[in-house]
Motif scaffolding. Structure first.
Motif, PDB file in Angstrom:
ATOM      1  N   TYR A 141       1.954   6.820  -0.839  1.00 14.06           N
ATOM      2  CA  TYR A 141       1.439   8.016  -0.182  1.00 14.06           C
ATOM      3  C   TYR A 141       0.741   7.586   1.106  1.00 14.06           C
ATOM      4  CZ  TYR A 141       2.379  10.648  -4.428  1.00 14.06           C
ATOM      5  OH  TYR A 141       3.000  11.250  -5.493  1.00 14.06           O
ATOM      6  N   GLU A 142       1.037   8.291   2.197  1.00 13.90           N
ATOM      7  CA  GLU A 142       0.471   7.945   3.497  1.00 13.90           C
ATOM      8  C   GLU A 142      -0.039   9.204   4.193  1.00 13.90           C
ATOM      9  OE1 GLU A 142       3.365   4.157   4.586  1.00 13.90           O
ATOM     10  OE2 GLU A 142       4.019   6.199   5.076  1.00 13.90           O
ATOM     11  N   VAL A 143      -1.109   9.032   4.975  1.00 14.75           N
ATOM     12  CA  VAL A 143      -1.665  10.123   5.769  1.00 14.75           C
ATOM     13  C   VAL A 143      -1.605   9.702   7.231  1.00 14.75           C
ATOM     14  CG1 VAL A 143      -3.689  11.532   6.268  1.00 14.75           C
ATOM     15  CG2 VAL A 143      -3.194  10.854   3.905  1.00 14.75           C
ATOM     16  N   LYS A 144      -1.095  10.624   8.076  1.00 15.30           N
ATOM     17  CA  LYS A 144      -1.051  10.378   9.514  1.00 15.30           C
ATOM     18  C   LYS A 144      -1.809  11.491  10.245  1.00 15.30           C
ATOM     19  CE  LYS A 144       2.512   8.855  11.697  1.00 15.30           C
ATOM     20  NZ  LYS A 144       3.862   8.788  12.319  1.00 15.30           N
ATOM     21  N   LEU A 145      -2.464  11.116  11.326  1.00 17.01           N
ATOM     22  CA  LEU A 145      -3.070  12.079  12.241  1.00 17.01           C
ATOM     23  C   LEU A 145      -2.335  11.924  13.562  1.00 17.01           C
ATOM     24  CD1 LEU A 145      -5.284  14.192  12.761  1.00 17.01           C
ATOM     25  CD2 LEU A 145      -6.750  12.320  13.527  1.00 17.01           C
ATOM     26  N   ASP A 146      -1.569  12.952  13.922  1.00 16.12           N
ATOM     27  CA  ASP A 146      -0.623  12.840  15.032  1.00 16.12           C
ATOM     28  C   ASP A 146       0.295  11.646  14.743  1.00 16.12           C
ATOM     29  OD1 ASP A 146      -1.568  15.120  16.364  1.00 16.12           O
ATOM     30  OD2 ASP A 146      -3.147  13.977  17.357  1.00 16.12           O
ATOM     31  N   ASP A 147       0.341  10.659  15.617  1.00 17.46           N
ATOM     32  CA  ASP A 147       1.224   9.514  15.385  1.00 17.46           C
ATOM     33  C   ASP A 147       0.493   8.297  14.812  1.00 17.46           C
ATOM     34  OD1 ASP A 147       3.528  10.822  16.351  1.00 17.46           O
ATOM     35  OD2 ASP A 147       2.997  10.326  18.429  1.00 17.46           O
ATOM     36  N   GLU A 148      -0.768   8.486  14.454  1.00 22.54           N
ATOM     37  CA  GLU A 148      -1.586   7.363  13.994  1.00 22.54           C
ATOM     38  C   GLU A 148      -1.715   7.374  12.474  1.00 22.54           C
ATOM     39  OE1 GLU A 148      -5.861   5.314  15.208  1.00 22.54           O
ATOM     40  OE2 GLU A 148      -5.507   7.428  15.628  1.00 22.54           O
ATOM     41  N   TYR A 149      -1.431   6.228  11.848  1.00 24.46           N
ATOM     42  CA  TYR A 149      -1.601   6.119  10.403  1.00 24.46           C
ATOM     43  C   TYR A 149      -3.082   6.002  10.071  1.00 24.46           C
ATOM     44  CZ  TYR A 149       3.365   5.542   9.474  1.00 24.46           C
ATOM     45  OH  TYR A 149       4.723   5.761   9.356  1.00 24.46           O
ATOM     46  N   VAL A 202      -2.522  17.019  14.467  1.00 25.42           N
ATOM     47  CA  VAL A 202      -1.607  17.325  13.370  1.00 25.42           C
ATOM     48  C   VAL A 202      -1.796  16.295  12.263  1.00 25.42           C
ATOM     49  CG1 VAL A 202       0.806  17.474  12.668  1.00 25.42           C
ATOM     50  CG2 VAL A 202       0.087  18.383  14.889  1.00 25.42           C
ATOM     51  N   ILE A 203      -2.131  16.772  11.072  1.00 23.81           N
ATOM     52  CA  ILE A 203      -2.296  15.862   9.943  1.00 23.81           C
ATOM     53  C   ILE A 203      -1.143  16.069   8.975  1.00 23.81           C
ATOM     54  CG2 ILE A 203      -3.745  17.388   8.515  1.00 23.81           C
ATOM     55  CD1 ILE A 203      -5.378  14.762   7.882  1.00 23.81           C
ATOM     56  N   SER A 204      -0.605  14.969   8.470  1.00 26.17           N
ATOM     57  CA  SER A 204       0.543  15.064   7.569  1.00 26.17           C
ATOM     58  C   SER A 204       0.358  14.142   6.382  1.00 26.17           C
ATOM     59  CB  SER A 204       1.847  14.714   8.296  1.00 26.17           C
ATOM     60  OG  SER A 204       1.800  13.404   8.830  1.00 26.17           O
ATOM     61  N   LEU A 205       0.863  14.592   5.250  1.00 24.98           N
ATOM     62  CA  LEU A 205       0.871  13.817   4.017  1.00 24.98           C
ATOM     63  C   LEU A 205       2.310  13.497   3.678  1.00 24.98           C
ATOM     64  CD1 LEU A 205      -0.448  12.670   1.416  1.00 24.98           C
ATOM     65  CD2 LEU A 205      -0.248  14.975   0.440  1.00 24.98           C
ATOM     66  N   ARG A 206       2.598  12.220   3.497  1.00 27.06           N
ATOM     67  CA  ARG A 206       3.970  11.768   3.256  1.00 27.06           C
ATOM     68  C   ARG A 206       4.039  10.915   1.997  1.00 27.06           C
ATOM     69  NH1 ARG A 206       6.175  10.047   9.199  1.00 27.06           N
ATOM     70  NH2 ARG A 206       5.524  11.923  10.302  1.00 27.06           N
ATOM     71  N   ARG A 207       5.195  10.957   1.380  1.00 29.95           N
ATOM     72  CA  ARG A 207       5.476  10.072   0.246  1.00 29.95           C
ATOM     73  C   ARG A 207       6.803   9.393   0.508  1.00 29.95           C
ATOM     74  NH1 ARG A 207       5.465  13.227  -4.982  1.00 29.95           N
ATOM     75  NH2 ARG A 207       7.409  14.044  -4.142  1.00 29.95           N
ATOM     76  N   ARG A 208       6.833   8.086   0.319  1.00 24.61           N
ATOM     77  CA  ARG A 208       8.086   7.356   0.487  1.00 24.61           C
ATOM     78  C   ARG A 208       8.240   6.341  -0.641  1.00 24.61           C
ATOM     79  NH1 ARG A 208       7.130   2.214   2.403  1.00 24.61           N
ATOM     80  NH2 ARG A 208       5.087   1.882   3.350  1.00 24.61           N
ATOM     81  N   ARG A 209       9.444   6.011  -0.938  1.00 20.39           N
ATOM     82  CA  ARG A 209       9.729   4.987  -1.945  1.00 20.39           C
ATOM     83  C   ARG A 209       9.861   3.642  -1.262  1.00 20.39           C
ATOM     84  NH1 ARG A 209       8.705   4.961  -7.336  1.00 20.39           N
ATOM     85  NH2 ARG A 209       9.825   3.245  -8.326  1.00 20.39           N
ATOM     86  N   ASP A 210       8.999   2.693  -1.649  1.00 18.98           N
ATOM     87  CA  ASP A 210       9.055   1.362  -1.057  1.00 18.98           C
ATOM     88  C   ASP A 210      10.063   0.521  -1.832  1.00 18.98           C
ATOM     89  OD1 ASP A 210       8.323  -1.548  -0.767  1.00 18.98           O
ATOM     90  OD2 ASP A 210       6.924  -0.659   0.673  1.00 18.98           O
ATOM     91  N   PRO A 211      11.174   0.122  -1.206  1.00 16.39           N
ATOM     92  CA  PRO A 211      12.214  -0.620  -1.940  1.00 16.39           C
ATOM     93  C   PRO A 211      11.784  -2.035  -2.320  1.00 16.39           C
ATOM     94  CG  PRO A 211      12.755  -0.489   0.396  1.00 16.39           C
ATOM     95  CD  PRO A 211      11.552   0.381   0.192  1.00 16.39           C
TER      96      PRO A 211
END
Length: 240
Positions: free
Chosen positions: A33-41, A17-26
């Protein structure tokens, strides 16, 4: 200000499972922007220095111009963008195994996407880089056997820490010789690694290429309060 967290895309693929995420770094007040494959960054937009240096160090070994370049692995597009920033580059063929990742760029989901898709020198090829490296037909489905001036790779974590055990042969002298067959005389191979320089791999490069060097690329790590480092290997064939 961006959203605190968003999962932009999530897809089942043959390798997980590949996922593309965006988060705000406080801490840094930026969107990450981060990419994960299963639970691995796999990658983060916070740490792109070495990915850019992969292109810059590799292309610095070439003289002249009108270069045709292969980029193995698309990801967030940092290496591909750095390749196109060099005005001597005539064409960039970006080989990416996952059509889902290519789709992120075609859909404009990433900050560098538009600059890559709008550049006429750039082309995405969906395919297994390692299988293509081992095949006589090479990296351009439209021109089998085509040679390139530089091949720049950022896929596995390192020659010893691969995403797939089937990649291991690529990092041997035999695998590197097959890769070298896709380069023009004087051509350059460069590889990103998350590990410290590996003397055994540098020695394998030296069996195939005229020159081989491991460059340590430091970068600021805001979470550790200091610096971290990646490695970029650069090897060049004998010039004509």
């Amino acid at each position: 200000m961006g959203v605190r967290f968003e999962e932009i895309d999530w897809q089942e693929t043959p390798i997980g499972v590949i996922s593309l995420r965006r988060r705000r770094d406080p801490l840094l007040d930026v969107d990450v922007y981060e990419v994960k494959l299963d639970d691995e960054y796999l990658m983060s937009s916070l740490f792109s220095v070495a990915e850019e240096e992969l292109a810059q160090l590799g292309l610095a070994e070439l003289s002249g111009g009108d270069f045709d370049v292969v980029v193995g692995g698309l990801g967030l597009g940092c290496t591909a963008r750095a390749v196109l920033d060099d005005p001597r580059v005539r064409s960039s063929t970006v080989v990416e195994r996952l059509g889902e990742v290519i789709g992120w760029h075609q859909r404009g989901l990433l900050p560098l996407a538009e600059s890559l898709t709008a550049d006429p020198r750039n082309r995405f090829v969906e395919g297994d880089f390692f299988a293509m490296a081992a095949a006589d037909s090479g990296f351009d489905p439209e021109e089998p056997g085509r040679r390139f001036h530089a091949i720049l790779v950022d896929i596995d974590h390192s020659p010893r820490h691969t995403l797939d055990s089937g990649h291991a042969d690529f990092y041997t002298p035999a695998g590197l010789r097959r890769l070298a067959g896709h380069l023009h005389p004087g051509g350059v191979f460069a590889l990103w690694s998350d590990d410290s320089p590996d003397e055994d791999f540098t020695a394998a490069l030296a069996e195939v290429f005229e020159t081989a060097e491991a460059h340590v690329v430091p970068f600021d790590n805001p979470y550790g309060g200091g610096t971290s480092a990646n490695t970029v290997y650069v090897a060049r064939l004998t010039a004509p």
